[in-house]
Design a protein around this motif. Structure first.
Motif, PDB file in Angstrom:
ATOM      1  N   VAL A  92       0.863  -1.175   0.000  1.00  8.22           N
ATOM      2  CA  VAL A  92       0.000   0.000   0.000  1.00  8.22           C
ATOM      3  C   VAL A  92       0.901   1.226   0.000  1.00  8.22           C
ATOM      4  O   VAL A  92       1.729   1.401   0.895  1.00  8.22           O
ATOM      5  CB  VAL A  92      -0.938   0.017   1.232  1.00  8.22           C
ATOM      6  N   LEU A  93       0.752   2.056  -1.021  1.00 12.05           N
ATOM      7  CA  LEU A  93       1.518   3.300  -1.150  1.00 12.05           C
ATOM      8  C   LEU A  93       0.779   4.393  -0.391  1.00 12.05           C
ATOM      9  O   LEU A  93      -0.395   4.646  -0.652  1.00 12.05           O
ATOM     10  CB  LEU A  93       1.654   3.672  -2.622  1.00 12.05           C
ATOM     11  N   VAL A  94       1.459   5.041   0.532  1.00 13.35           N
ATOM     12  CA  VAL A  94       0.825   6.021   1.417  1.00 13.35           C
ATOM     13  C   VAL A  94       1.323   7.415   1.070  1.00 13.35           C
ATOM     14  O   VAL A  94       2.533   7.645   0.947  1.00 13.35           O
ATOM     15  CB  VAL A  94       1.105   5.692   2.896  1.00 13.35           C
ATOM     16  N   CYS A  95       0.377   8.354   0.936  1.00 15.85           N
ATOM     17  CA  CYS A  95       0.721   9.747   0.656  1.00 15.85           C
ATOM     18  C   CYS A  95      -0.293  10.652   1.352  1.00 15.85           C
ATOM     19  O   CYS A  95      -1.316  10.192   1.843  1.00 15.85           O
ATOM     20  CB  CYS A  95       0.737  10.014  -0.848  1.00 15.85           C
ATOM     21  N   GLY A  96      -0.008  11.945   1.405  1.00 16.33           N
ATOM     22  CA  GLY A  96      -0.956  12.891   1.986  1.00 16.33           C
ATOM     23  C   GLY A  96      -0.357  13.737   3.082  1.00 16.33           C
ATOM     24  O   GLY A  96       0.775  14.205   2.981  1.00 16.33           O
ATOM     25  N   LEU A  97      -1.144  13.903   4.155  1.00 15.17           N
ATOM     26  CA  LEU A  97      -0.813  14.858   5.213  1.00 15.17           C
ATOM     27  C   LEU A  97      -0.549  14.203   6.564  1.00 15.17           C
ATOM     28  O   LEU A  97      -1.046  13.110   6.830  1.00 15.17           O
ATOM     29  CB  LEU A  97      -1.960  15.858   5.382  1.00 15.17           C
ATOM     30  N   GLN A  98       0.191  14.928   7.389  1.00 15.71           N
ATOM     31  CA  GLN A  98       0.456  14.559   8.783  1.00 15.71           C
ATOM     32  C   GLN A  98       1.393  13.345   8.892  1.00 15.71           C
ATOM     33  O   GLN A  98       1.081  12.340   9.531  1.00 15.71           O
ATOM     34  CB  GLN A  98      -0.857  14.308   9.547  1.00 15.71           C
ATOM     35  N   THR A  99       2.556  13.443   8.279  1.00 14.29           N
ATOM     36  CA  THR A  99       3.487  12.323   8.190  1.00 14.29           C
ATOM     37  C   THR A  99       3.835  11.722   9.542  1.00 14.29           C
ATOM     38  O   THR A  99       3.930  10.507   9.676  1.00 14.29           O
ATOM     39  CB  THR A  99       4.780  12.751   7.475  1.00 14.29           C
ATOM     40  N   GLU A 100       4.029  12.566  10.556  1.00 17.02           N
ATOM     41  CA  GLU A 100       4.478  12.014  11.835  1.00 17.02           C
ATOM     42  C   GLU A 100       3.326  11.657  12.776  1.00 17.02           C
ATOM     43  O   GLU A 100       3.557  11.214  13.894  1.00 17.02           O
ATOM     44  CB  GLU A 100       5.485  12.954  12.522  1.00 17.02           C
ATOM     45  N   THR A 101       2.092  11.792  12.317  1.00 18.50           N
ATOM     46  CA  THR A 101       0.956  11.410  13.174  1.00 18.50           C
ATOM     47  C   THR A 101       0.038  10.433  12.429  1.00 18.50           C
ATOM     48  O   THR A 101       0.125   9.235  12.622  1.00 18.50           O
ATOM     49  CB  THR A 101       0.177  12.658  13.644  1.00 18.50           C
ATOM     50  N   CYS A 102      -0.819  10.950  11.561  1.00 12.75           N
ATOM     51  CA  CYS A 102      -1.786  10.099  10.858  1.00 12.75           C
ATOM     52  C   CYS A 102      -1.103   9.066   9.966  1.00 12.75           C
ATOM     53  O   CYS A 102      -1.584   7.948   9.821  1.00 12.75           O
ATOM     54  CB  CYS A 102      -2.755  10.951  10.047  1.00 12.75           C
ATOM     55  N   THR A 118       4.103   1.496   2.368  1.00 12.77           N
ATOM     56  CA  THR A 118       5.240   2.086   1.662  1.00 12.77           C
ATOM     57  C   THR A 118       4.974   3.583   1.488  1.00 12.77           C
ATOM     58  O   THR A 118       3.990   3.970   0.866  1.00 12.77           O
ATOM     59  CB  THR A 118       5.431   1.409   0.284  1.00 12.77           C
ATOM     60  N   LEU A 119       5.829   4.397   2.045  1.00  7.99           N
ATOM     61  CA  LEU A 119       5.652   5.849   2.026  1.00  7.99           C
ATOM     62  C   LEU A 119       6.161   6.436   0.718  1.00  7.99           C
ATOM     63  O   LEU A 119       7.260   6.103   0.276  1.00  7.99           O
ATOM     64  CB  LEU A 119       6.421   6.464   3.200  1.00  7.99           C
ATOM     65  N   LEU A 120       5.366   7.290   0.101  1.00  8.60           N
ATOM     66  CA  LEU A 120       5.788   8.037  -1.092  1.00  8.60           C
ATOM     67  C   LEU A 120       6.453   9.319  -0.604  1.00  8.60           C
ATOM     68  O   LEU A 120       5.787  10.264  -0.192  1.00  8.60           O
ATOM     69  CB  LEU A 120       4.599   8.324  -2.001  1.00  8.60           C
ATOM     70  N   THR A 121       7.775   9.345  -0.649  1.00 11.32           N
ATOM     71  CA  THR A 121       8.545  10.398   0.019  1.00 11.32           C
ATOM     72  C   THR A 121       8.290  11.807  -0.501  1.00 11.32           C
ATOM     73  O   THR A 121       8.436  12.769   0.249  1.00 11.32           O
ATOM     74  CB  THR A 121      10.059  10.107  -0.072  1.00 11.32           C
ATOM     75  N   GLU A 122       7.915  11.940  -1.753  1.00 13.28           N
ATOM     76  CA  GLU A 122       7.735  13.277  -2.320  1.00 13.28           C
ATOM     77  C   GLU A 122       6.276  13.710  -2.356  1.00 13.28           C
ATOM     78  O   GLU A 122       5.957  14.776  -2.885  1.00 13.28           O
ATOM     79  CB  GLU A 122       8.358  13.314  -3.713  1.00 13.28           C
ATOM     80  N   LEU A 123       5.410  12.901  -1.790  1.00 12.69           N
ATOM     81  CA  LEU A 123       3.983  13.243  -1.731  1.00 12.69           C
ATOM     82  C   LEU A 123       3.503  13.194  -0.293  1.00 12.69           C
ATOM     83  O   LEU A 123       2.485  12.593   0.028  1.00 12.69           O
ATOM     84  CB  LEU A 123       3.167  12.298  -2.626  1.00 12.69           C
ATOM     85  N   THR A 124       4.259  13.823   0.582  1.00  9.86           N
ATOM     86  CA  THR A 124       3.920  13.870   1.997  1.00  9.86           C
ATOM     87  C   THR A 124       4.207  15.251   2.573  1.00  9.86           C
ATOM     88  O   THR A 124       5.167  15.906   2.173  1.00  9.86           O
ATOM     89  CB  THR A 124       4.688  12.786   2.783  1.00  9.86           C
ATOM     90  N   VAL A 125       3.349  15.655   3.478  1.00  8.26           N
ATOM     91  CA  VAL A 125       3.528  16.909   4.206  1.00  8.26           C
ATOM     92  C   VAL A 125       3.317  16.591   5.679  1.00  8.26           C
ATOM     93  O   VAL A 125       2.369  15.887   6.044  1.00  8.26           O
ATOM     94  CB  VAL A 125       2.516  17.977   3.752  1.00  8.26           C
ATOM     95  N   GLY A 126       4.206  17.076   6.519  1.00  3.90           N
ATOM     96  CA  GLY A 126       4.095  16.841   7.948  1.00  3.90           C
ATOM     97  C   GLY A 126       3.102  17.778   8.607  1.00  3.90           C
ATOM     98  O   GLY A 126       2.463  18.612   7.964  1.00  3.90           O
TER      99      GLY A 126
END
Length: 160
Positions: A92-102, A118-126
């Motif tokens: 599962v590719l994960v992207c979006g908001l709140q990297t260190e919480t949600c 699996t985190l998408l490193t360029e499609l994340t905002v903390g």
């Protein structure tokens, strides 16, 4: 490789940057997609009481994903996890908001369900604590190991 996109809380109340919305939109239609939305219900998640702020009660996803699931709190709902499990995915590719919480809550839920987050490193905002996501990405790599850059994802989508 069987994979799906899990989009975390890209909704108006959390003010996602346009580059994030645009980047995620490029993936819609290329693989199954699921989006979570966290509306405000103080009886379920005490945003106002504990944080002095809350999302709106009627927020909706800014991404037209295949499926949209409501959640209360940081983790995806059990229905979201069951749906992703039903797809028989390799990851599962994960992207979006709140990297260190949600994100971390989603990562633990996916991991515990036997899915490969699996985190998408360029499609994340903390969160407001770390908009760069560096803290969340370090925690993700520590707990779940798997990340993908945009170039790696492009290559993966071309070969599948």
């Amino acid at each position: 490789m069987r994979q799906a996109l899990l989009i975390i809380d890209v909704q108006p109340s959390f003010s996602p940057p346009q580059w994030l919305i645009d980047g995620i939109q490029l993936l819609i239609g290329k693989l199954p997609s699921v989006s979570t939305v966290e509306p405000h219900d103080e009886s379920r998640t005490p945003f106002q009481r504990q944080l002095g702020w809350h999302p709106t009660a009627d927020d909706d996803s800014l991404i037209a994903a295949d499926r949209i699931f409501i959640k209360f709190g940081d983790a995806p709902s059990p229905d979201t996890i069951e749906y992703l499990k039903s797809l028989n995915l390799d990851r599962v590719l994960v992207c979006g908001l709140q990297t260190e919480t949600c994100y971390l809550a989603a990562g633990f839920a996916l991991f515990d369900a036997g899915l490969k987050p699996t985190l998408l490193t360029e499609l994340t905002v903390g969160s407001s604590l770390d908009r760069s996501s560096s803290l969340g990405m370090r925690l993700w790599e520590h707990h779940f190991k798997h990340t993908l850059t945009s170039d790696e994802l492009r290559t993966c989508l071309q070969t599948s």
